[in-house]
Motif scaffolding. Structure first.
Motif, PDB file in Angstrom:
ATOM      1  N   HIS A   6       6.169   3.457  10.281  1.00 23.10           N
ATOM      2  CA  HIS A   6       7.270   4.402  10.090  1.00 23.10           C
ATOM      3  C   HIS A   6       8.126   4.011   8.884  1.00 23.10           C
ATOM      4  N   MET A   7       8.438   2.717   8.757  1.00 23.47           N
ATOM      5  CA  MET A   7       9.189   2.264   7.595  1.00 23.47           C
ATOM      6  C   MET A   7       8.349   2.431   6.329  1.00 23.47           C
ATOM      7  N   GLY A   8       7.043   2.219   6.448  1.00 28.23           N
ATOM      8  CA  GLY A   8       6.158   2.353   5.292  1.00 28.23           C
ATOM      9  C   GLY A   8       6.174   3.745   4.699  1.00 28.23           C
ATOM     10  N   GLU A   9       6.233   4.776   5.553  1.00 22.33           N
ATOM     11  CA  GLU A   9       6.281   6.144   5.047  1.00 22.33           C
ATOM     12  C   GLU A   9       7.585   6.413   4.309  1.00 22.33           C
ATOM     13  N   ALA A  10       8.663   5.800   4.784  1.00 20.28           N
ATOM     14  CA  ALA A  10       9.941   5.934   4.086  1.00 20.28           C
ATOM     15  C   ALA A  10       9.886   5.237   2.727  1.00 20.28           C
ATOM     16  N   ILE A  11       9.259   4.068   2.689  1.00 15.70           N
ATOM     17  CA  ILE A  11       9.097   3.339   1.434  1.00 15.70           C
ATOM     18  C   ILE A  11       8.256   4.149   0.459  1.00 15.70           C
ATOM     19  N   ARG A  12       7.267   4.828   0.971  1.00 19.21           N
ATOM     20  CA  ARG A  12       6.422   5.673   0.119  1.00 19.21           C
ATOM     21  C   ARG A  12       7.252   6.772  -0.549  1.00 19.21           C
ATOM     22  N   PHE A  13       8.158   7.380   0.205  1.00 17.03           N
ATOM     23  CA  PHE A  13       9.018   8.428  -0.349  1.00 17.03           C
ATOM     24  C   PHE A  13       9.903   7.869  -1.465  1.00 17.03           C
ATOM     25  N   VAL A  14      10.506   6.702  -1.243  1.00 16.94           N
ATOM     26  CA  VAL A  14      11.368   6.108  -2.261  1.00 16.94           C
ATOM     27  C   VAL A  14      10.547   5.741  -3.500  1.00 16.94           C
ATOM     28  N   SER A  15       9.338   5.232  -3.282  1.00 11.30           N
ATOM     29  CA  SER A  15       8.455   4.900  -4.399  1.00 11.30           C
ATOM     30  C   SER A  15       8.195   6.135  -5.251  1.00 11.30           C
ATOM     31  N   SER A  16       7.898   7.255  -4.614  1.00  8.62           N
ATOM     32  CA  SER A  16       7.639   8.497  -5.354  1.00  8.62           C
ATOM     33  C   SER A  16       8.869   8.932  -6.138  1.00  8.62           C
ATOM     34  N   HIS A  17      10.026   8.864  -5.505  1.00  4.57           N
ATOM     35  CA  HIS A  17      11.257   9.285  -6.173  1.00  4.57           C
ATOM     36  C   HIS A  17      11.528   8.430  -7.415  1.00  4.57           C
ATOM     37  N   GLU A  18      11.434   7.118  -7.253  1.00  7.35           N
ATOM     38  CA  GLU A  18      11.764   6.222  -8.367  1.00  7.35           C
ATOM     39  C   GLU A  18      10.747   6.307  -9.490  1.00  7.35           C
ATOM     40  N   VAL A  19       9.478   6.429  -9.146  1.00  9.66           N
ATOM     41  CA  VAL A  19       8.476   6.514 -10.205  1.00  9.66           C
ATOM     42  C   VAL A  19       8.627   7.841 -10.946  1.00  9.66           C
ATOM     43  N   LYS A  73       0.829  -1.216   0.000  1.00 10.82           N
ATOM     44  CA  LYS A  73       0.000   0.000   0.000  1.00 10.82           C
ATOM     45  C   LYS A  73       0.855   1.254   0.000  1.00 10.82           C
ATOM     46  N   TYR A  74       2.032   1.193   0.638  1.00 13.08           N
ATOM     47  CA  TYR A  74       2.905   2.371   0.682  1.00 13.08           C
ATOM     48  C   TYR A  74       3.536   2.631  -0.691  1.00 13.08           C
ATOM     49  N   ILE A  75       3.889   1.556  -1.386  1.00 14.12           N
ATOM     50  CA  ILE A  75       4.435   1.718  -2.739  1.00 14.12           C
ATOM     51  C   ILE A  75       3.374   2.303  -3.658  1.00 14.12           C
ATOM     52  N   ILE A  76       2.147   1.805  -3.541  1.00 15.39           N
ATOM     53  CA  ILE A  76       1.039   2.319  -4.355  1.00 15.39           C
ATOM     54  C   ILE A  76       0.781   3.797  -4.043  1.00 15.39           C
ATOM     55  N   GLU A  77       0.785   4.148  -2.759  1.00 15.37           N
ATOM     56  CA  GLU A  77       0.564   5.547  -2.379  1.00 15.37           C
ATOM     57  C   GLU A  77       1.660   6.448  -2.934  1.00 15.37           C
ATOM     58  N   GLY A  78       2.899   5.938  -2.968  1.00 17.29           N
ATOM     59  CA  GLY A  78       3.997   6.720  -3.517  1.00 17.29           C
ATOM     60  C   GLY A  78       3.799   7.034  -4.990  1.00 17.29           C
ATOM     61  N   VAL A  79       3.208   6.089  -5.725  1.00 21.91           N
ATOM     62  CA  VAL A  79       2.893   6.336  -7.141  1.00 21.91           C
ATOM     63  C   VAL A  79       1.764   7.347  -7.249  1.00 21.91           C
TER      64      VAL A  79
END
Length: 863
Positions: A433-446, A327-333
């Motif tokens: 907390h880790m999920g929010e960090a994953i969300r940031f990386v997802s946004s950056h990479e996408v 869900k965090y990766i999806i939110e990052g997109v």
């Protein structure tokens, strides 16, 4: 006699006629028989062809699609329709399985290693199908005379040939056997070993075609290819799972959009030839998805209404992704929706898990953009794209997400935000907390998969003090105007500031860049004028500044991992927080009955963060602001960093590097563990004394690098009479360092071990700069320590083009820098000879050692 003669002649004529008739009839019969025989033979041949085709279909299995794929046991055939000959296809090759040895080297499933444009040509005379490839980077108008020359000078090359095995029953397609290009016998379509750096050849007897799929616009072929790799004298088998996609490209490529160096997009180079030009025109096409409104929505779109695109951008989550992170990766997109709305599109991007409705879903199928999850020790993520090189159109993107990227995230958060955020202190973070960090990386990479490059200059837009403001950070939503910067977490904010928004987010630059790259314009609009107007509108606002990534930092605004517009002030705040981290390292890493492994790693990470601040500051010395300029904008392309800033930077280094911080290197942590770093042979420990002197040497070496000093000389030469502010010169820098390094010597004091170490480092740096005999060894030493201390990075995919290359280092031996360094060595030598009898015995020994080293270096140096 005449009558007899006439009668004889008449009889002879009649006999001739009688004889002639049967001969003619016989001849005609023979011709008819021959014709019948030919027709029978032709019918027989066609029958055999039809029979061979029917036999193939009957014996094997047929997968219908772009090419019908016929498989007979282990033999694979393509049935290619006549309409597809001379069309352009894109071959896309990816890794789909790797063994341990390659995983450990950083190669993983999902990586795209080779693409090429090909076309098929049918040769009816030779009964063959030729495959040709070319580089589609050159264009010219069809009606221009030069076009014929363009065709001849940028021609296709033959890469493969196939025998025509048979035709289909209505002769609208030919059948070719294609095993050799997918089982490793030939490298024409898939040269995996060369492209991943292994080299050598595939062992075809240990390789095979594993799977086949055919769809209306692409085919997917999976293979298992085996080679051997020698390591330590032992030959190891290496089997790679590879997937080759062959995609039919559109007859008419997408309309390209040309790049502008004031905004950061990945590009494809293209050259244009015309009869009217006086020089070839070179342009770069930005890479972007084909995003456009539906025909019925065009008028609404042009009026400013948000519309759904004809074809949205869809990302699928790899089913092997752990469920708690999906869900965090999806939110990052989905965080990018706001940027695409700025470009006029709603619901433009979709991220989802594959469902039962996605019957054909395959992570290796180029029709699906996938965020691929790689089980690997590698701590990284990256977002490459498959691009149509004719136009820059992104066809598909695959984000590679390495499982161990979370170790980098944890390191950043503990070190950079631990003092202000209790959630970021433990050995293990909560999923939230880790999920929010994953969300940031997802946004950056996408963001990369939309075509955006790193914008390393974005963070310079924010005043350092504003990063300590709870209201400002909440309003702006992060640490920089662009998530494409490496502006990690807010290490500037102090505990008393109560700042809570400390994670990078989609910013104003990101929205602006997406609008520039993706806003659709009708054929009646002047696209170039509109795009230039958008840039002009924002060109004086630092929030929209684009700073290119640099291999060697010239412009200190565009640095990795830095924050704010004043590196000295930001680093001073960072040091305050680092001291808090050091004071708490043992408590934060406490885990009953466990070793001090986590303690040693966090300690090493803290030292790495301190060293990163050193370089953020150092790069202002001799720094030049590189502004992307155009005619008419009244901006300067090159602006030297202010002398006052360079002086402050030098003072920072004197205080925090030349005088090594005891709180960092000599503290109670050393009672429990040394700084340590993971290595292939296990955790590797560094003693504080060794690490501190190596780091100091590295900083001094790079501070006094030739290119930095030459830029300072250039600035002195060019700016000396153009500014009221005194220029910060090379001699000013040497004087400041000299007074600090030899402070104890000038005061006739006995020197401590670290003071003696600093003097040795300084002298050795000067020696290697003027004595090439030592340079090779010590330069490697400097590189090694940087690899040891390097903080984790994202995006191993380098930007297509780094910042401008500026040559100011030619003929260094006749430049002032050599004289300056040699002069400083003479000055040090004179001081040491004068003070060689002062101080305790260790100090005297030290002076004699340095005197001998300098004299030997100067005597051995030839210029």
């Amino acid at each position: 006699m005449k009558e007899k003669a006439f009668l004889h002649s008449f009889i002879t004529f009649c006999l001739f006629i009688l004889l002639l008739v049967p001969v003619t009839a016989h001849s005609q019969k023979k011709k008819k028989d021959k014709k019948d025989s030919t027709e029978i033979s032709k019918d027989s041949t066609d029958s055999k062809k039809g029979k061979k085709y029917d036999d193939l279909v009957k014996k094997g299995t047929v997968k219908k699609g772009l090419f019908n794929i016929i498989q007979v046991k282990t033999d694979v055939y393509f049935e290619i329709q006549d309409s597809l000959f001379k069309r352009e296809f894109l071959v896309v090759n990816k890794l789909s399985q790797v063994p341990f040895q390659l995983n450990d080297a950083g190669l993983n499933k999902g990586m795209n290693y080779e693409n090429k444009v090909i076309s098929f040509y049918k040769d009816t005379i030779a009964k063959k199908v030729w495959v040709k490839s070319y580089v589609p980077k050159v264009s010219s108008p069809k009606e221009d005379a030069i076009t014929e020359s363009v065709k001849n000078n940028f021609a296709e090359s033959i890469i493969e040939v196939f025998d025509i095995e048979t035709k289909n029953n209505d002769s609208t397609a030919v059948v070719i056997k294609v095993n050799k290009i997918f089982d490793g016998k030939q490298k024409s379509f898939n040269d995996v070993l060369s492209n991943i750096g292994l080299g050598g050849s595939v062992k075809s007897e240990h390789s095979y075609i594993e799977g086949l799929k055919s769809f209306p616009k692409n085919i997917v072929i999976k293979s298992q290819l085996t080679t051997s790799f020698s390591e330590g004298g032992q030959s190891l088998p290496i089997t790679l799972g590879v997937t080759s996609n062959i995609i039919l490209l559109d007859k008419t490529p997408m309309k390209p959009r040309f790049s502008d160096n004031r905004i950061g997009f990945f590009t494809e180079k293209h050259w244009y030839y015309t009869d009217t030009q006086q020089a070839v025109l070179e342009k770069e096409l930005i890479t972007r998805w084909r995003l456009e409104p539906k025909k019925e929505d065009e008028e609404r779109y042009l009026k400013g209404e948000l519309v759904q695109p004809k074809k949205p951008i869809v990302y699928y989550i790899d089913p092997s992704t752990p469920k708690q992170w999906r869900k965090y990766i999806i939110e990052g997109v989905h965080d990018w929706q706001v940027a695409f709305e700025k470009a006029g599109f709603k619901n433009a991007i979709i991220a989802k898990e594959p469902t039962e409705q996605d019957l054909d879903f395959d992570v290796d199928d180029v029709r699906y953009s996938v965020i691929t999850y790689a089980a690997s020790q590698k701590s990284n993520a990256m977002g490459p794209s498959v691009v149509d090189p004719r136009s820059g159109e992104i066809i598909e993107s695959d984000i590679i997400w390495w499982h161990n990227v979370m170790t980098s995230l944890q390191s950043w958060m503990r070190i950079q935000t631990g003092p202000i955020d209790p959630k970021a202190r433990g050995n293990v973070f909560s999923d939230e907390h880790m999920g929010e960090a994953i969300r940031f990386v997802s946004s950056h990479e996408v963001g990369h998969t939309f075509g955006l490059k790193h914008n390393m200059g974005s963070s310079f837009a924010y005043d350092v003090e504003s990063l300590r403001s709870k209201e400002f950070t909440a309003k702006m939503g992060g640490t920089a105007p662009s998530i494409m910067d490496y502006a990690r977490y807010n290490y500037v904010a102090q505990p008393e500031d109560n700042v809570t928004v400390i994670t990078p987010k989609i910013g104003e630059y990101d929205k602006y860049a997406i609008e520039w790259g993706y806003r659709w314009y009708s054929p009646d609009e002047n696209e170039t004028t509109k795009l230039n107007a958008l840039i002009t509108k924002h060109q004086n606002d630092p929030i929209y500044f684009y700073g290119e990534q640099q291999a060697n930092i010239i412009d200190p605004r565009s640095q990795s991992e830095d924050l704010g517009n004043d590196a000295v002030k930001a680093s001073e705040y960072g040091l305050k927080n680092l001291k808090r981290v050091v004071d708490n390292i043992i408590n934060w890493t406490y885990d009953k009955d466990q070793s001090y492994y986590e303690t040693g790693k966090l300690y090493m990470g803290t030292i790495g963060q301190w060293n990163m601040y050193n370089f953020h500051v150092m790069n202002n010395i001799g720094g030049v602001y590189l502004n992307p300029t155009v005619h008419g904008d009244n901006k300067k392309s090159y602006v030297p960093v202010a002398a006052s800033m360079q002086k402050r930077a030098a003072d920072y280094l004197v205080k925090n590097v030349i005088s090594m911080p005891k709180w960092l290197f000599f503290n109670d942590i050393l009672d429990k563990t040394n700084p340590l770093k993971d290595s292939p042979i296990g955790p590797y420990e560094y003693t504080a004394y060794t690490l501190s002197r190596d780091i100091q040497y590295d900083v001094l070496y790079k501070l006094l690098s030739d290119d930095r000093l030459l830029r300072m000389t250039e600035n002195e030469l060019y700016q000396g009479n153009k500014t009221t502010e005194k220029v910060f010169t090379v001699n000013d820098l040497f004087l400041k360092i000299h007074q600090s390094v030899f402070a104890g010597t000038l005061q006739n004091k006995s020197l401590s071990i670290m003071e003696r170490t600093t003097q040795k480092n300084y002298v050795d740096v000067l020696i290697v700069s003027i004595n090439k005999l030592f340079e090779k060894t010590d330069v490697k030493k400097a590189i090694d320590i940087q690899e040891t201390l390097q903080m984790p990075h994202l995006c191993s995919l380098d930007d297509a083009h780094m910042a401008r290359n500026i040559n100011n280092t030619s003929l260094k031996r006749v430049a002032e820098v050599t004289s300056d360094k040699k002069g400083e060595l003479y000055k040090v030598l004179q001081l040491l000879k004068m003070k060689k009898s002062t101080g305790d015995q260790s100090t005297k020994n030290h002076y004699l050692d340095l005197i001998q080293r300098i004299e030997k270096a100067l005597n051995n140096t030839t210029f």
